[in-house]
Motif scaffolding. Sequence first.
Motif, PDB file in Angstrom:
ATOM      1  N   LEU A  52      53.891 -27.600  -8.154  1.00 51.41           N
ATOM      2  CA  LEU A  52      54.557 -27.531  -6.845  1.00 51.41           C
ATOM      3  C   LEU A  52      53.870 -26.521  -5.945  1.00 51.41           C
ATOM      4  CD1 LEU A  52      56.869 -28.322  -4.984  1.00 51.41           C
ATOM      5  CD2 LEU A  52      58.279 -26.626  -6.087  1.00 51.41           C
ATOM      6  N   LEU A  69      52.051 -27.135  -2.375  1.00 49.64           N
ATOM      7  CA  LEU A  69      52.477 -26.439  -1.171  1.00 49.64           C
ATOM      8  C   LEU A  69      51.368 -25.599  -0.579  1.00 49.64           C
ATOM      9  CD1 LEU A  69      55.959 -25.093  -2.224  1.00 49.64           C
ATOM     10  CD2 LEU A  69      55.509 -26.664  -0.393  1.00 49.64           C
ATOM     11  N   GLY A  70      50.260 -25.525  -1.281  1.00 53.44           N
ATOM     12  CA  GLY A  70      49.190 -24.646  -0.871  1.00 53.44           C
ATOM     13  C   GLY A  70      48.745 -24.932   0.539  1.00 53.44           C
ATOM     14  N   ALA A  71      48.272 -23.915   1.217  1.00 57.37           N
ATOM     15  CA  ALA A  71      47.965 -24.060   2.626  1.00 57.37           C
ATOM     16  C   ALA A  71      46.883 -25.084   2.841  1.00 57.37           C
ATOM     17  CB  ALA A  71      47.515 -22.710   3.183  1.00 57.37           C
ATOM     18  N   ILE A  85      48.066 -36.447   6.388  1.00 57.45           N
ATOM     19  CA  ILE A  85      47.179 -36.177   5.262  1.00 57.45           C
ATOM     20  C   ILE A  85      47.855 -35.233   4.283  1.00 57.45           C
ATOM     21  CG2 ILE A  85      44.976 -35.164   4.643  1.00 57.45           C
ATOM     22  CD1 ILE A  85      43.788 -36.221   7.105  1.00 57.45           C
ATOM     23  N   ARG A  86      48.620 -34.275   4.833  1.00 53.68           N
ATOM     24  CA  ARG A  86      49.284 -33.331   3.944  1.00 53.68           C
ATOM     25  C   ARG A  86      50.305 -34.046   3.086  1.00 53.68           C
ATOM     26  NH1 ARG A  86      50.171 -28.659   7.319  1.00 53.68           N
ATOM     27  NH2 ARG A  86      52.227 -29.405   7.848  1.00 53.68           N
ATOM     28  N   TYR A  87      51.008 -35.010   3.677  1.00 55.96           N
ATOM     29  CA  TYR A  87      52.002 -35.747   2.892  1.00 55.96           C
ATOM     30  C   TYR A  87      51.335 -36.570   1.808  1.00 55.96           C
ATOM     31  CZ  TYR A  87      56.079 -34.638   5.742  1.00 55.96           C
ATOM     32  OH  TYR A  87      57.111 -34.003   6.365  1.00 55.96           O
ATOM     33  N   LEU A  88      50.193 -37.211   2.176  1.00 56.68           N
ATOM     34  CA  LEU A  88      49.477 -38.014   1.185  1.00 56.68           C
ATOM     35  C   LEU A  88      49.029 -37.142   0.024  1.00 56.68           C
ATOM     36  CD1 LEU A  88      47.097 -40.303   3.244  1.00 56.68           C
ATOM     37  CD2 LEU A  88      49.002 -41.001   1.858  1.00 56.68           C
ATOM     38  N   GLU A  89      48.507 -35.969   0.376  1.00 62.18           N
ATOM     39  CA  GLU A  89      47.989 -35.082  -0.662  1.00 62.18           C
ATOM     40  C   GLU A  89      49.105 -34.643  -1.592  1.00 62.18           C
ATOM     41  OE1 GLU A  89      45.803 -31.940   1.041  1.00 62.18           O
ATOM     42  OE2 GLU A  89      45.205 -31.117  -0.887  1.00 62.18           O
ATOM     43  N   ALA A  90      50.232 -34.245  -0.986  1.00 65.19           N
ATOM     44  CA  ALA A  90      51.349 -33.813  -1.822  1.00 65.19           C
ATOM     45  C   ALA A  90      51.848 -34.951  -2.685  1.00 65.19           C
ATOM     46  CB  ALA A  90      52.482 -33.291  -0.948  1.00 65.19           C
ATOM     47  N   GLY A  91      51.921 -36.136  -2.100  1.00 65.51           N
ATOM     48  CA  GLY A  91      52.392 -37.287  -2.867  1.00 65.51           C
ATOM     49  C   GLY A  91      51.503 -37.566  -4.059  1.00 65.51           C
ATOM     50  N   SER A  92      50.197 -37.420  -3.863  1.00 67.56           N
ATOM     51  CA  SER A  92      49.317 -37.713  -4.994  1.00 67.56           C
ATOM     52  C   SER A  92      49.394 -36.618  -6.042  1.00 67.56           C
ATOM     53  CB  SER A  92      47.886 -37.898  -4.508  1.00 67.56           C
ATOM     54  OG  SER A  92      47.217 -36.668  -4.429  1.00 67.56           O
ATOM     55  N   LEU A 121      52.045 -34.735  -6.668  1.00 69.90           N
ATOM     56  CA  LEU A 121      53.365 -34.644  -7.284  1.00 69.90           C
ATOM     57  C   LEU A 121      53.830 -35.983  -7.832  1.00 69.90           C
ATOM     58  CD1 LEU A 121      55.157 -32.420  -4.657  1.00 69.90           C
ATOM     59  CD2 LEU A 121      54.246 -31.725  -6.833  1.00 69.90           C
ATOM     60  N   GLY A 122      52.919 -36.889  -8.051  1.00 71.09           N
ATOM     61  CA  GLY A 122      53.312 -38.176  -8.622  1.00 71.09           C
ATOM     62  C   GLY A 122      53.645 -38.024 -10.101  1.00 71.09           C
ATOM     63  N   LEU A 148      52.204 -35.131 -12.912  1.00 67.64           N
ATOM     64  CA  LEU A 148      53.144 -34.187 -13.516  1.00 67.64           C
ATOM     65  C   LEU A 148      53.193 -34.368 -15.026  1.00 67.64           C
ATOM     66  CD1 LEU A 148      56.044 -34.153 -10.974  1.00 67.64           C
ATOM     67  CD2 LEU A 148      54.786 -32.207 -11.770  1.00 67.64           C
ATOM     68  N   TRP A 207      39.960 -33.609  -1.228  1.00 67.88           N
ATOM     69  CA  TRP A 207      40.661 -34.188  -2.362  1.00 67.88           C
ATOM     70  C   TRP A 207      40.623 -35.714  -2.324  1.00 67.88           C
ATOM     71  CZ3 TRP A 207      44.900 -37.373  -1.803  1.00 67.88           C
ATOM     72  CH2 TRP A 207      45.465 -37.394  -0.548  1.00 67.88           C
ATOM     73  N   SER A 252      59.380 -35.908 -11.161  1.00 71.10           N
ATOM     74  CA  SER A 252      58.620 -36.119  -9.929  1.00 71.10           C
ATOM     75  C   SER A 252      59.544 -36.263  -8.735  1.00 71.10           C
ATOM     76  CB  SER A 252      57.762 -37.367 -10.104  1.00 71.10           C
ATOM     77  OG  SER A 252      57.201 -37.741  -8.883  1.00 71.10           O
ATOM     78  N   VAL A 280      60.949 -32.792  -7.845  1.00 70.58           N
ATOM     79  CA  VAL A 280      59.946 -31.868  -7.320  1.00 70.58           C
ATOM     80  C   VAL A 280      59.524 -32.283  -5.921  1.00 70.58           C
ATOM     81  CG1 VAL A 280      57.598 -31.042  -7.643  1.00 70.58           C
ATOM     82  CG2 VAL A 280      59.117 -31.175  -9.567  1.00 70.58           C
ATOM     83  N   GLN A 281      59.455 -33.590  -5.691  1.00 68.59           N
ATOM     84  CA  GLN A 281      59.076 -34.027  -4.349  1.00 68.59           C
ATOM     85  C   GLN A 281      60.127 -33.652  -3.328  1.00 68.59           C
ATOM     86  OE1 GLN A 281      57.936 -38.127  -4.261  1.00 68.59           O
ATOM     87  NE2 GLN A 281      56.364 -37.830  -5.790  1.00 68.59           N
ATOM     88  N   TRP A 297      59.607 -30.161  -2.472  1.00 65.27           N
ATOM     89  CA  TRP A 297      58.467 -30.023  -1.578  1.00 65.27           C
ATOM     90  C   TRP A 297      58.865 -30.347  -0.153  1.00 65.27           C
ATOM     91  CZ3 TRP A 297      55.765 -33.154   1.722  1.00 65.27           C
ATOM     92  CH2 TRP A 297      54.540 -32.657   2.158  1.00 65.27           C
ATOM     93  N   ARG A 354      58.874 -25.029   6.794  1.00 62.82           N
ATOM     94  CA  ARG A 354      57.599 -24.562   7.330  1.00 62.82           C
ATOM     95  C   ARG A 354      57.336 -25.191   8.686  1.00 62.82           C
ATOM     96  NH1 ARG A 354      51.809 -24.505   4.886  1.00 62.82           N
ATOM     97  NH2 ARG A 354      52.457 -26.043   3.378  1.00 62.82           N
TER      98      ARG A 354
END
Lengths: 285, 217
Positions: free
Chosen positions: A220, A224-226, A233-240, A242-243, A247, B154, B178, B181-182, B185, B192
């Motif tokens: 997580l 959440l990293g900056a 793009i941020r949502y896509l990255e998080a989704g990938s 945290l899938g 996990l 990435w 998952s 956790v999502q 997030w 934020r």
Amino acid sequence: MASCEKRRSAPAPATGSGLVEPVRAGVGGREPESEAEFLLQSGVTSMVREALLKVLEARPEEPISFLASYFEKLVLSGPQGGAAGDRHGQHQRLGRALWYVRLAHHSHRTAFNNNVSMAYECLSARGRRKKPGVNGRIYSELLKKICQDGEAPEEVVSSLLRKIQCRDHEAVPFDVFRYGVLSCFVLLEFVAKADTLYNVLDDGSGVADKRVCQAVLGTLEDALGASDFSVPIRYLEAGSKLGPDCLALAMDKALLERKICSSMNREEFLKKATALFIAKVKPID
Amino acid sequence: MATGPAPCTVRSPVALQVGDVKTDLARPGVAVIDVVLPPAQPLDLQEIIFKNSYTAFLTVRVQRRRPCDVGRDGTRKWVTCLWNHCLMPSPHTEAGSQDYFSLFRHQLLCDVDQVTAVRLILRQPSPVWLHFTLEELRLYPRGQQSLQTDFPSWLSHLAPQQQPENLHGGVPDPEKVSTEVQQLWVLTEMIRANQTAARIGRFDVDGCYDINLLSYT
């Protein structure tokens, strides 16, 4: 009256028997008009409309008790508002502001913003002799009261409040007020969700493996990293990141690492999870 | 990736006709489009993009600046790089008549580096269509190989979706984990994103407004 007379005079030259009907029409025409007029003049129409709008915004599970408390608050705010002593009035205002901000869930953004602005106005009116405005003391008290109702542990609440509280003498602008209130509600929801996550991680046994917890929290934190990219793009990255497969891999890898089985209890897990959240809350300066 | 179409001059199609142009009434089924590139800039062709307008078959010939291409009398040879490419599967019908086409260099028969002129020969054997041509003709040079600047790293290192076959016994259900956790997030992202720019305006140093500590900035 003029329209009634018009109605009466027009058919009169036509027939003799026509005289009876216009009179009845005139009398009948006066009553429904006066009923609607009465409702409008007494303000009942606007009051009922406001109440209906509030119910629609809040969508409570028990509409009748909601409406009852709404009208009770309305009565209290009417004639007694400025008359009571300052402290008592302040307490009432605090209670009313608390009620306002609790009406809508923070995810209903428009309704929530409306309620927060009403709470702000309610807190701003500070009695006849004082200048209007929300000072830091009443703002901090409101935040504390909001957080008290949730099940968040004391430490967590105090670390959030340290970031968003205002000093007693400071004047709180609306944006800061809204941000503080929103942060409190989101924190309460975050704690509830982290609690559910702990329940999933402990598999019903009541105690979760420390390595698994750390693996999940680490993922997580990584997600959440900056990142400087735009929102999609941020949502896509998080989704990938945290899938379920990522996990599962992370948890599996963690369990393979050390043989010593140590556990993490609920409080520690909540503290670590909320630390990630609070790190993202911007402190007020 | 293409960096943009190369500058070139596209001449209007010239119909090839046997016999006298003015007196012969038969409609020709062949037209030629000449594309002239700026003389000092031979092009390394990557892609040809155009919109068809009722042309059935296309042949592309190029002139290259190569020593092997120079004929005996000094003129440059025309080399065919695409021969009778079918744009409309059935010339009498509409299929493919107004489609966009893209020809890559690896589809062409010959090497298309250092090109100085391009000739497109259009054929339309069907008498149904009065006019046929190609529109919006663009030539794209070979661009740089570097990635776009705002491409996140990435995305280029995406791990393939792996199903861990034998999970440890103690691993909790990844799907449920998952989901939760999502949601965590999302809540953090929300706070934020909703940051306020408003400031209270505190100028003290560690809670102290002592005049010696205040700075000039």
